[in-house]
Write a protein that holds these residues in place. Structure first.
Motif, mmCIF file in Angstrom:
data_model
loop_
_atom_site.group_PDB
_atom_site.id
_atom_site.type_symbol
_atom_site.label_atom_id
_atom_site.label_comp_id
_atom_site.label_asym_id
_atom_site.label_seq_id
_atom_site.Cartn_x
_atom_site.Cartn_y
_atom_site.Cartn_z
ATOM 1 N N PHE A 54 18.515 1.766 -7.133
ATOM 2 C CA PHE A 54 17.510 1.294 -6.187
ATOM 3 C C PHE A 54 16.426 2.368 -6.068
ATOM 4 C CE2 PHE A 54 20.570 -1.497 -3.442
ATOM 5 C CZ PHE A 54 20.661 -2.398 -4.492
ATOM 6 N N LEU A 55 15.167 1.957 -6.143
ATOM 7 C CA LEU A 55 14.032 2.856 -5.977
ATOM 8 C C LEU A 55 13.349 2.520 -4.657
ATOM 9 C CD1 LEU A 55 12.074 5.041 -7.001
ATOM 10 C CD2 LEU A 55 10.831 3.226 -8.214
ATOM 11 N N VAL A 56 13.401 3.438 -3.700
ATOM 12 C CA VAL A 56 12.797 3.222 -2.380
ATOM 13 C C VAL A 56 11.422 3.881 -2.370
ATOM 14 C CG1 VAL A 56 13.015 3.588 0.099
ATOM 15 C CG2 VAL A 56 15.063 3.151 -1.282
ATOM 16 N N ASN A 57 10.385 3.060 -2.260
ATOM 17 C CA ASN A 57 9.006 3.538 -2.162
ATOM 18 C C ASN A 57 8.613 3.537 -0.693
ATOM 19 O OD1 ASN A 57 8.722 3.692 -5.002
ATOM 20 N ND2 ASN A 57 8.251 1.507 -5.105
ATOM 21 N N GLU A 58 8.428 4.716 -0.142
ATOM 22 C CA GLU A 58 8.191 4.849 1.292
ATOM 23 C C GLU A 58 6.775 5.346 1.539
ATOM 24 O OE1 GLU A 58 9.928 7.606 4.912
ATOM 25 O OE2 GLU A 58 11.294 6.971 3.319
ATOM 26 N N GLY A 59 6.090 4.701 2.477
ATOM 27 C CA GLY A 59 4.740 5.122 2.838
ATOM 28 C C GLY A 59 3.694 4.195 2.255
ATOM 29 N N ALA A 60 2.534 4.739 1.970
ATOM 30 C CA ALA A 60 1.421 4.011 1.362
ATOM 31 C C ALA A 60 0.395 5.032 0.919
ATOM 32 C CB ALA A 60 0.805 3.015 2.335
ATOM 33 N N GLY A 61 -0.371 4.677 -0.082
ATOM 34 C CA GLY A 61 -1.368 5.614 -0.583
ATOM 35 C C GLY A 61 -2.533 4.896 -1.224
ATOM 36 N N PRO A 62 -3.579 5.642 -1.580
ATOM 37 C CA PRO A 62 -4.759 5.018 -2.184
ATOM 38 C C PRO A 62 -4.497 4.511 -3.598
ATOM 39 C CG PRO A 62 -4.953 7.408 -2.191
ATOM 40 C CD PRO A 62 -3.743 7.088 -1.386
ATOM 41 N N GLU A 63 -3.468 5.048 -4.263
ATOM 42 C CA GLU A 63 -3.131 4.612 -5.616
ATOM 43 C C GLU A 63 -1.810 3.856 -5.595
ATOM 44 O OE1 GLU A 63 -3.063 8.036 -8.101
ATOM 45 O OE2 GLU A 63 -5.179 8.512 -7.790
ATOM 46 N N GLU A 64 -1.504 3.212 -6.721
ATOM 47 C CA GLU A 64 -0.249 2.484 -6.820
ATOM 48 C C GLU A 64 0.912 3.464 -6.988
ATOM 49 O OE1 GLU A 64 -0.405 -0.439 -6.110
ATOM 50 O OE2 GLU A 64 -2.167 -1.437 -6.930
ATOM 51 N N PRO A 65 2.092 3.129 -6.460
ATOM 52 C CA PRO A 65 3.264 3.969 -6.726
ATOM 53 C C PRO A 65 3.627 3.899 -8.206
ATOM 54 C CG PRO A 65 3.928 1.906 -5.718
ATOM 55 C CD PRO A 65 2.429 1.924 -5.685
ATOM 56 N N LEU A 66 4.195 4.963 -8.728
ATOM 57 C CA LEU A 66 4.547 4.994 -10.144
ATOM 58 C C LEU A 66 5.579 3.914 -10.462
ATOM 59 C CD1 LEU A 66 3.552 6.778 -12.447
ATOM 60 C CD2 LEU A 66 5.544 8.256 -12.092
ATOM 61 N N TYR A 67 5.356 3.208 -11.548
ATOM 62 C CA TYR A 67 6.224 2.142 -12.052
ATOM 63 C C TYR A 67 6.224 0.883 -11.187
ATOM 64 C CZ TYR A 67 7.758 6.019 -14.923
ATOM 65 O OH TYR A 67 7.761 7.104 -15.778
ATOM 66 N N GLY A 68 5.169 0.692 -10.398
ATOM 67 C CA GLY A 68 5.091 -0.515 -9.598
ATOM 68 C C GLY A 68 3.702 -0.718 -9.047
#
Length: 371
Positions: A54-68
């Motif tokens: 499981f890959l948990v992407n937490e937060g938010a940013g100006p760019e896309e998260p890596l691999y998604g």
């Protein structure tokens, strides 16, 4: 078919900063940290139990998260399935020619352990995106761009992902089935003899209570891709929303409702999770008093009292049995949950168990509404 998936690399979740999903996966379900990355406003943490990642992407940013991609979804959600493919570049060309949307065209990522190439395409299931990944020869613990995270060995409760269940709007399953067939090579897996792919398996919950329509999809048996199950509500229910309708409302659209995790020992796994503080759904009281249920449990080599104590469901006959237990939702919005499944020769999903799950969720919803 534009691209053939050979395996599942990981399932990605998007949650706001501070949401405790990663901590809960470790503390309650035995997942261990694998690799991490922090950049551009994102904190990405990969966790593993057996071959389930499981890959948990937490937060938010100006760019896309890596691999998604950032789904910009209103509630925490499982938002991405990452599949191993042979050639993402060729796959994207073919998919784009079929009209698929590709928000992230093929990009290569490299670190000291090697390289990987990935692309992200949109799926017909609302906020769920699909990543097509080629990582042959990569020597790192997870994927390029992530640093390894030291961790102790886990309890080994889970060995791999058995299946993935998408909650769909009524009537949409046939179109979604055709999309996964044409784009990724999934084919219909009958759950009952003579089943029509357009209709799937109908599991009625009882007079006036609606039920489920299930359509199972599978890639060729030589691949390591979990079975994909499409679930939608049957017409005819009266009164309160059923659990698929509740998911669609609370999740604000279709999406990944639950992940079935295979366990080699469901009794040990459920006991460990409960001791750690995990919460499991309780079957209806009459479930274990059904005619023949005790004999069925004993024929499978188990003690009825132990299964009842942990809320474990069982289905099957003639030496082939299926044991299942379901967690309560991992999110406050009461959407996504996990399933533990142990197969003793059985390959389906157990119609009696599906009815029991339906009834237990409906009873829980009724109690909540009364409170």
């Amino acid at each position: 078919m534009a691209a053939r998936a050979h395996g599942l690399c990981h399932i990605a979740f998007h949650v706001p900063a501070g949401q405790p999903l990663a901590r809960r996966l470790q503390r309650l379900f035995g997942f261990q940290p694998l690799a991490a990355r922090e950049a551009g406003g994102w904190r990405q943490l990969a966790l593993r139990s057996g071959d389930a990642v499981f890959l948990v992407n937490e937060g938010a940013g100006p760019e896309e998260p890596l691999y998604g991609v950032d789904p910009r979804h209103a509630v925490p959600s499982a938002t991405n399935l990452c599949f191993d493919v042979e050639d993402p570049d060729a796959a994207v060309r073919a998919l784009a020619a079929q009209g698929c949307l590709v928000p992230v065209p093929p990009v290569s990522v490299r670190d000291a352990q090697g390289a990987a190439t990935y692309a992200v395409l949109s799926s017909p299931a609302s906020n769920l995106s699909l990543t097509l990944l080629a990582r042959a020869g990569y020597r790192g613990r997870f994927l390029p761009g992530f640093r390894p995270v030291p961790s102790a060995p886990g309890p080994g409760w889970v060995s791999h992902v058995d299946h993935l269940t998408l909650a769909c709007t009524a009537g949409s399953s046939p179109a979604i089935r055709r999309w996964f067939h044409d784009c990724l090579g999934f084919h219909h897996l009958p759950l009952s003899p003579g089943e029509d792919p357009e209709l799937g398996l109908e599991v009625a919950a009882g007079s006036g209570r609606g039920g489920l329509r299930l359509t199972a999809l599978q890639t060729p048996t030589c691949s390591a891709v979990p079975t994909l199950v499409l679930a939608e509500s049957l017409p005819g229910a009266t009164g309160a929303q059923d659990q698929v309708e509740q998911f669609l409302a609370r999740h604000r659209g279709p999406g990944l409702q639950h992940v079935g995790l295979y366990t080699p020992n469901i009794l040990e796994a459920t006991e460990g999770m409960v001791v750690a503080g995990g919460e499991l759904l309780t079957p209806p009281e009459a479930y274990y008093q059904q005619p023949g249920k005790e004999g069925q449990i004993r024929a499978a080599g188990h003690q009825p009292s132990l299964l009842a104590q942990q809320g474990i469901l069982i289905d099957g006959e003639k030496g082939k049995f299926l044991l299942q237990v379901f967690t309560k939702s991992l999110f406050a919005e009461d959407t996504f949950f996990l399933e533990l499944i142990q197969r003793q020769g059985a390959t389906g999903f157990g119609q009696d168990n599906i009815r029991a799950l339906w009834q237990s969720v409906q009873e829980k919803a009724t109690r909540s509404q009364e409170a």
